[in-house]
Write an enzyme that holds these catalytic residues in place. Sequence first.
Site, PDB file in Angstrom:
ATOM      1  N   SER A 202       0.840  -1.199   0.000  1.00 29.05           N
ATOM      2  CA  SER A 202       0.000   0.000   0.000  1.00 29.05           C
ATOM      3  C   SER A 202       0.876   1.250   0.000  1.00 29.05           C
ATOM      4  O   SER A 202       1.754   1.397   0.856  1.00 29.05           O
ATOM      5  CB  SER A 202      -0.871  -0.035   1.259  1.00 29.05           C
ATOM      6  OG  SER A 202      -1.671   1.104   1.328  1.00 29.05           O
ATOM      7  N   HIS A 204       0.485   4.458   0.744  1.00 33.43           N
ATOM      8  CA  HIS A 204       0.507   5.522   1.763  1.00 33.43           C
ATOM      9  C   HIS A 204       1.351   5.178   2.985  1.00 33.43           C
ATOM     10  O   HIS A 204       1.561   6.014   3.855  1.00 33.43           O
ATOM     11  CB  HIS A 204      -0.922   5.937   2.152  1.00 33.43           C
ATOM     12  CG  HIS A 204      -1.668   4.964   3.023  1.00 33.43           C
ATOM     13  ND1 HIS A 204      -1.886   5.185   4.358  1.00 33.43           N
ATOM     14  CD2 HIS A 204      -2.253   3.770   2.742  1.00 33.43           C
ATOM     15  CE1 HIS A 204      -2.604   4.192   4.864  1.00 33.43           C
ATOM     16  NE2 HIS A 204      -2.840   3.319   3.903  1.00 33.43           N
ATOM     17  N   CYS A 327      -7.343   1.631  12.169  1.00 30.05           N
ATOM     18  CA  CYS A 327      -8.783   1.459  12.016  1.00 30.05           C
ATOM     19  C   CYS A 327      -9.482   1.273  13.357  1.00 30.05           C
ATOM     20  O   CYS A 327     -10.680   1.449  13.481  1.00 30.05           O
ATOM     21  CB  CYS A 327      -9.079   0.283  11.086  1.00 30.05           C
ATOM     22  SG  CYS A 327      -8.025  -1.110  11.352  1.00 30.05           S
TER      23      CYS A 327
HETATM   24  C1  LIG Z   1      -0.517  -4.960   7.911  1.00 31.79           C
HETATM   25  C2  LIG Z   1      -1.559  -4.145   7.217  1.00 31.79           C
HETATM   26  N1  LIG Z   1      -2.306  -4.719   6.269  1.00 31.79           N
HETATM   27  C3  LIG Z   1      -3.258  -4.023   5.609  1.00 31.79           C
HETATM   28  C4  LIG Z   1      -3.505  -2.705   5.894  1.00 31.79           C
HETATM   29  C5  LIG Z   1      -4.550  -1.959   5.133  1.00 31.79           C
HETATM   30  O1  LIG Z   1      -3.961  -1.083   4.205  1.00 31.79           O
HETATM   31  P1  LIG Z   1      -4.775   0.149   3.570  1.00 31.79           P
HETATM   32  O2  LIG Z   1      -4.853   1.193   4.631  1.00 31.79           O
HETATM   33  O3  LIG Z   1      -3.939   0.590   2.408  1.00 31.79           O
HETATM   34  O4  LIG Z   1      -6.092  -0.374   3.143  1.00 31.79           O
HETATM   35  C6  LIG Z   1      -2.761  -2.071   6.904  1.00 31.79           C
HETATM   36  C7  LIG Z   1      -3.032  -0.664   7.274  1.00 31.79           C
HETATM   37  O5  LIG Z   1      -2.745  -0.225   8.370  1.00 31.79           O
HETATM   38  C8  LIG Z   1      -1.752  -2.812   7.574  1.00 31.79           C
HETATM   39  O6  LIG Z   1      -1.012  -2.257   8.543  1.00 31.79           O
END
Ligand SMILES: Cc1ncc(COP(=O)(O)O)c(C=O)c1O
Length: 385
Positions: A202, A204, A327
């Site tokens: 990802s 960001h 989240c």
């Molecule tokens: C280990 C992990 N997987 C998946 C995600 C989700 O990524 P995105 O925010 O790009 O949806 C995160 C986001 O914090 C993460 O830390």
Amino acid sequence: MTQRIYLDNAATTPVSSAVFEAMRPYFTEIFGNPSAIHSYGQEAHKALETARRSVAKCLGALSSEIFFTSGGTESDNWALRSVAETCGSWGRRIISSAIEHNAVLKTLEKLSSQGFEVTLLKPTQDGLISPESLKRALSPDTILVSIMMANNVVGSIQDIKALAKVVKESQSRTVFHVDAVQAAGYLPINVRDLGVDLLSLSAHKFHGPKGVGALFAKIPRLPASYMTGGGQERGGRSGTENTPGIVGLAKALEEAVSGFERTNELATLRDELIAGLTRTPGVFLTGPKNNRLPGLASFVVEGIGSSVYLINLLNERGVAASSGAACSASSREASHVLRAMGYSEELASGTLRFSISRYNTAQEIKALVDMFPGLVKELRAQKNS
Ligand SMILES: Cc1ncc(COP(=O)(O)O)c(C=O)c1O
């Protein structure tokens, strides 16, 4: 105004100025739909394919193995659901770990409600998944193993190469997915060397834009069509591509990969932070001493109740920290990661994460280390009053 110190880079990072400049023309001048036949479309299409080649090169993959998505959550969803769809006819078992991000855990819950049997491996107290425990859990009907490369709460780094070896030695058709969302840009990743089939990242998290990610997929028949429509991303993921975002993702990954030596500076700041904060009695580092992300340090703090109080107090003093997963940042619930690592409900509610980027300074870390004991004392006094 108080000086603000941003130490929540595992939640998201600022876009670097080079990334911002690389993206800029794709909002205004080169704005064509990459699927269009005319020159506007062709220019945008060219940018997409250049970005794909660049991302592939950074990961040691082929361009045809890179698919662009809207971020880590989508890449994880696509990977897991795709394997369930394409391999469900020969097996129903899926193995993952109890410390995965909810993008994986919630997707597995859904698959489990559809009849898949999900086994979640327990980590060690340091947040590591042992290849032996994976070996014991594998069975001939295991279609998928999904293990994260680096944990977003405690920063533990898994030995992905060893885990992949165990999977492939057991059965070559079992698909191995790696959520590398926290690792990409901070740890070298070569998908061939690691021996993985699917890998999510990802933008960001490494100074790229929000809302754009990538999925590496080695297996020719994967990933199965995820979003139906115009057939973009070679039929796998319909929807007009986010050209500026994809260009930004590629630039951010190139920048990160060409500057891996900078991660030593992150690790130096991280170690100063760890040494400074753990001088306060009742403050303990979580996760492994060594195999940890260069910029991440998490702590449990005794005697303060939920870490939300401490995060709020830090925020009042200008410091942005978090409890682990963005989240669930405002949740007072115990971290599922720390609970799986064997921490009590109370300690797992008092978890505090600081994550450092290349824009942080030694002065900022010192400012935090200096103010920290006073804040903990204040909260403990409040709790006991
Ligand atoms: C280990 C992990 N997987 C998946 C995600 C989700 O990524 P995105 O925010 O790009 O949806 C995160 C986001 O914090 C993460 O830390």
